[in-house]
Design an enzyme around this catalytic site. Structure first.
Site, PDB file in Angstrom:
ATOM      1  N   CYS A 130       0.844  -1.123   0.101  1.00 19.92           N
ATOM      2  CA  CYS A 130       0.165   0.069  -0.079  1.00 19.92           C
ATOM      3  C   CYS A 130       0.938   1.376   0.079  1.00 19.92           C
ATOM      4  O   CYS A 130       0.170   2.341  -0.203  1.00 19.92           O
ATOM      5  CB  CYS A 130      -1.020   0.137   1.113  1.00 19.92           C
ATOM      6  SG  CYS A 130      -1.955  -1.426   0.954  1.00 19.92           S
ATOM      7  N   HIS A 183      -3.355   7.556   1.944  1.00 17.88           N
ATOM      8  CA  HIS A 183      -3.682   6.128   1.612  1.00 17.88           C
ATOM      9  C   HIS A 183      -4.965   6.020   2.121  1.00 17.88           C
ATOM     10  O   HIS A 183      -5.452   6.408   3.425  1.00 17.88           O
ATOM     11  CB  HIS A 183      -2.671   5.083   2.157  1.00 17.88           C
ATOM     12  CG  HIS A 183      -3.020   4.011   1.986  1.00 17.88           C
ATOM     13  ND1 HIS A 183      -3.753   3.375   0.663  1.00 17.88           N
ATOM     14  CD2 HIS A 183      -3.209   2.700   2.841  1.00 17.88           C
ATOM     15  CE1 HIS A 183      -3.940   2.257   0.941  1.00 17.88           C
ATOM     16  NE2 HIS A 183      -3.603   1.711   2.051  1.00 17.88           N
ATOM     17  N   ASN A 196     -10.215  -0.010   0.132  1.00 14.69           N
ATOM     18  CA  ASN A 196      -8.589   0.376   0.141  1.00 14.69           C
ATOM     19  C   ASN A 196      -8.256  -0.558  -1.162  1.00 14.69           C
ATOM     20  O   ASN A 196      -8.064  -1.649  -1.136  1.00 14.69           O
ATOM     21  CB  ASN A 196      -8.272  -0.460   1.342  1.00 14.69           C
ATOM     22  CG  ASN A 196      -6.576  -0.501   1.395  1.00 14.69           C
ATOM     23  OD1 ASN A 196      -5.869  -0.150   0.432  1.00 14.69           O
ATOM     24  ND2 ASN A 196      -5.900  -0.793   2.725  1.00 14.69           N
TER      25      ASN A 196
HETATM   26  N1  ACO Z   1     -17.988  -7.741  10.631  1.00 14.85           N
HETATM   27  C1  ACO Z   1     -18.352  -7.902  11.721  1.00 14.85           C
HETATM   28  N2  ACO Z   1     -17.567  -7.979  12.860  1.00 14.85           N
HETATM   29  C2  ACO Z   1     -16.215  -8.058  12.475  1.00 14.85           C
HETATM   30  C3  ACO Z   1     -15.808  -7.680  11.396  1.00 14.85           C
HETATM   31  C4  ACO Z   1     -16.775  -7.793  10.422  1.00 14.85           C
HETATM   32  N3  ACO Z   1     -16.486  -7.496   8.918  1.00 14.85           N
HETATM   33  N4  ACO Z   1     -14.249  -7.975  11.410  1.00 14.85           N
HETATM   34  C5  ACO Z   1     -14.032  -8.086  12.636  1.00 14.85           C
HETATM   35  N5  ACO Z   1     -15.187  -8.359  13.288  1.00 14.85           N
HETATM   36  C6  ACO Z   1     -15.351  -8.752  14.852  1.00 14.85           C
HETATM   37  C7  ACO Z   1     -14.116  -9.303  15.227  1.00 14.85           C
HETATM   38  O1  ACO Z   1     -14.249 -10.748  15.009  1.00 14.85           O
HETATM   39  C8  ACO Z   1     -14.074  -9.184  16.682  1.00 14.85           C
HETATM   40  O2  ACO Z   1     -15.056  -9.806  17.236  1.00 14.85           O
HETATM   41  P1  ACO Z   1     -14.565 -10.400  18.706  1.00 14.85           P
HETATM   42  O3  ACO Z   1     -14.548  -9.353  19.674  1.00 14.85           O
HETATM   43  O4  ACO Z   1     -15.644 -11.463  18.956  1.00 14.85           O
HETATM   44  O5  ACO Z   1     -13.322 -11.125  18.579  1.00 14.85           O
HETATM   45  C9  ACO Z   1     -14.659  -7.648  16.573  1.00 14.85           C
HETATM   46  O6  ACO Z   1     -15.256  -7.262  15.523  1.00 14.85           O
HETATM   47  C10 ACO Z   1     -13.578  -6.492  16.905  1.00 14.85           C
HETATM   48  O7  ACO Z   1     -12.439  -6.667  16.297  1.00 14.85           O
HETATM   49  P2  ACO Z   1     -11.154  -5.925  15.937  1.00 14.85           P
HETATM   50  O8  ACO Z   1     -10.596  -6.459  14.962  1.00 14.85           O
HETATM   51  O9  ACO Z   1     -11.015  -5.374  17.560  1.00 14.85           O
HETATM   52  O10 ACO Z   1     -12.034  -4.530  15.514  1.00 14.85           O
HETATM   53  P3  ACO Z   1     -11.287  -3.197  15.322  1.00 14.85           P
HETATM   54  O11 ACO Z   1     -12.288  -2.056  15.948  1.00 14.85           O
HETATM   55  O12 ACO Z   1      -9.998  -3.193  15.532  1.00 14.85           O
HETATM   56  O13 ACO Z   1     -11.628  -2.846  13.840  1.00 14.85           O
HETATM   57  C11 ACO Z   1     -10.375  -2.888  11.793  1.00 14.85           C
HETATM   58  C12 ACO Z   1     -10.964  -3.764  13.098  1.00 14.85           C
HETATM   59  C13 ACO Z   1     -11.434  -2.415  10.925  1.00 14.85           C
HETATM   60  C14 ACO Z   1      -9.450  -3.968  10.792  1.00 14.85           C
HETATM   61  C15 ACO Z   1      -9.071  -2.131  12.571  1.00 14.85           C
HETATM   62  O14 ACO Z   1      -8.388  -2.721  13.277  1.00 14.85           O
HETATM   63  C16 ACO Z   1      -8.244  -1.301  11.462  1.00 14.85           C
HETATM   64  O15 ACO Z   1      -8.966  -0.337  10.821  1.00 14.85           O
HETATM   65  N6  ACO Z   1      -7.173  -1.633  11.379  1.00 14.85           N
HETATM   66  C17 ACO Z   1      -6.382  -0.776  10.296  1.00 14.85           C
HETATM   67  C18 ACO Z   1      -6.009  -1.864   9.287  1.00 14.85           C
HETATM   68  C19 ACO Z   1      -6.270  -1.559   7.856  1.00 14.85           C
HETATM   69  O16 ACO Z   1      -6.785  -0.445   7.630  1.00 14.85           O
HETATM   70  N7  ACO Z   1      -6.029  -2.335   7.077  1.00 14.85           N
HETATM   71  C20 ACO Z   1      -5.824  -2.136   5.651  1.00 14.85           C
HETATM   72  C21 ACO Z   1      -4.724  -2.811   4.976  1.00 14.85           C
HETATM   73  S1  ACO Z   1      -3.229  -2.172   5.562  1.00 14.85           S
HETATM   74  C22 ACO Z   1      -3.057  -0.779   4.826  1.00 14.85           C
HETATM   75  O17 ACO Z   1      -3.704  -0.418   3.898  1.00 14.85           O
HETATM   76  C23 ACO Z   1      -2.299   0.310   5.721  1.00 14.85           C
END
Ligand code: ACO
Length: 327
Positions: A119, A253, A283
């Site tokens: 990315c 990004h 993304n």
């Molecule tokens: N729908 C419903 N529930 C979900 C989903 C979904 N699509 N995805 C995860 N969950 C659940 C998880 O299983 C978890 O459940 P649990 O508590 O029972 O285990 C709960 O939601 C919370 O999960 P977390 O991972 O703690 O959720 P968080 O609030 O951190 O959000 C996210 C997850 C959106 C991925 C966040 O961590 C984030 O934005 N991270 C940045 C990653 C990113 O943007 N990556 C892109 C690629 S890298 C880049 O381009 C830089």
């Protein structure tokens, strides 16, 4: 000597997939997600998925975006002496996407290569092109970010599959006495390897060996992205002797609206100066920055003489920023 962005271009696949459609698709496998979850955690409302059957590939999207940028630049294919494509999802191991783009544009003979920095790829490619134009003998470059990430999503892993989309963006860069790209920097820290974010499969003896899907520790990525982007923006602003508060157009990004908003706040950049395509496109990895830049230019968000800040971050971890005095 500087390099200047003289034109932009964009290409998206025809098919948009809404969050609701995604939720229905996952529900068929007994996996629960919702428009509400995706929207509030990421800002994403839909994404585009390429259809290989209809000829939509990383290469075809790259060619379409590059062609548009080239037409808008007023340059001829024979004026181009450098093509760099940032991609994590090339259509084949080799030849490079860039060589295929070169043939399609009719720019045969010029230098053409791919950059793999996930990315952060477009920022890396832009940085490389800028350095090559300033050093010479190159005079004009097409720099492209193009991806078909839908091919490498595990549609049973709700924590990753809802985040990504396909598309391509391109810019034409030209060597110039006037600024131009004022400062560009790229960074990496390989200690944050595939345990944080990766796709670890490889080809061996005619078979795919290992896990062919994107895996991610979302929380760790979130934290590292905010830190890296904030630091690198301050670094390029310092090098150009300007303040991040003076940035007129912020093109981060488009990974996640919460990351983008947090970085903008830390840099003192008001929300209305940040371009947001993440809701519509998800993304798109290396394509996200040039796609967002093209949108901002089309929407008249930037005027000549203003400061534009571009940023990328992704697996590696790798990240970087570029600060431009808009031509
Ligand atoms: N729908 C419903 N529930 C979900 C989903 C979904 N699509 N995805 C995860 N969950 C659940 C998880 O299983 C978890 O459940 P649990 O508590 O029972 O285990 C709960 O939601 C919370 O999960 P977390 O991972 O703690 O959720 P968080 O609030 O951190 O959000 C996210 C997850 C959106 C991925 C966040 O961590 C984030 O934005 N991270 C940045 C990653 C990113 O943007 N990556 C892109 C690629 S890298 C880049 O381009 C830089």
């Amino acid at each position: 000597m500087y390099s200047r962005v003289i034109a932009t271009g964009a290409a998206l696949p025809a098919r948009a997939v809404s969050n609701d459609e995604f939720a229905r698709m996952l529900a068929a496998d007994g996996i629960e997600t919702s428009d509400e979850w995706i929207r509030t955690r990421t800002g994403i409302e839909q994404r585009y998925f390429a259809d290989e059957e209809k000829g939509e590939t990383t290469t075809s999207l790259a060619v379409a975006a590059a062609r548009q940028a080239l037409e808008r630049s007023g340059l001829a294919p024979s004026d181009i002496d450098l093509i760099i494509v940032a991609t994590t999802t090339p259509d084949m191991v080799f030849p490079s996407v860039a060589c295929h783009v070169q043939a399609a544009l009719g720019a045969s003979g010029c230098a053409a290569f791919d950059v793999q920095a996930v990315c952060a790829g477009f920022i890396y490619a832009l940085n490389a092109a800028d350095a090559m134009l300033r050093a010479g003998p190159y005079r004009a470059a097409v720099v492209i970010g193009s991806e078909t990430l839908s091919r490498v999503l595990d549609m049973k892993d709700r924590s990753t599959c809802v985040l990504f989309g396909d598309g391509a963006g391109a810019v034409v860069l030209q060597a110039s006495q006037d600024p131009g790209i004022l400062a560009a920097r790229m960074y990496a820290d390989g200690r944050y390897d595939e345990k944080v974010l990766g796709l670890t499969a490889h080809l061996k003896a005619g078979a795919v060996v290992g896990d062919p899907f994107i895996r991610m520790d979302g929380r760790q990525v979130f934290k590292l992205a905010v830190e890296g982007l904030t630091e690198s923006a301050r670094e390029v602003a310092g090098l150009a002797c300007v303040r991040t508060e003076d940035v007129a157009l912020f093109v981060p990004h488009q990974a996640n609206l919460r990351i983008m908003t947090m970085v903008a706040r830390k840099l003192g950049i008001p929300d209305e100066r940040m371009v947001k395509t993440v809701a519509e496109q998800g993304n798109t990895s290396a394509a996200s920055v040039p796609l967002a830049l093209d949108r901002a230019v089309r929407d008249g968000m930037v005027r000549p003489g203003e400061l534009v800040l571009l940023q990328g971050v992704g697996a590696g971890m790798a990240w970087g920023s570029a600060l431009i005095r808009w031509a």
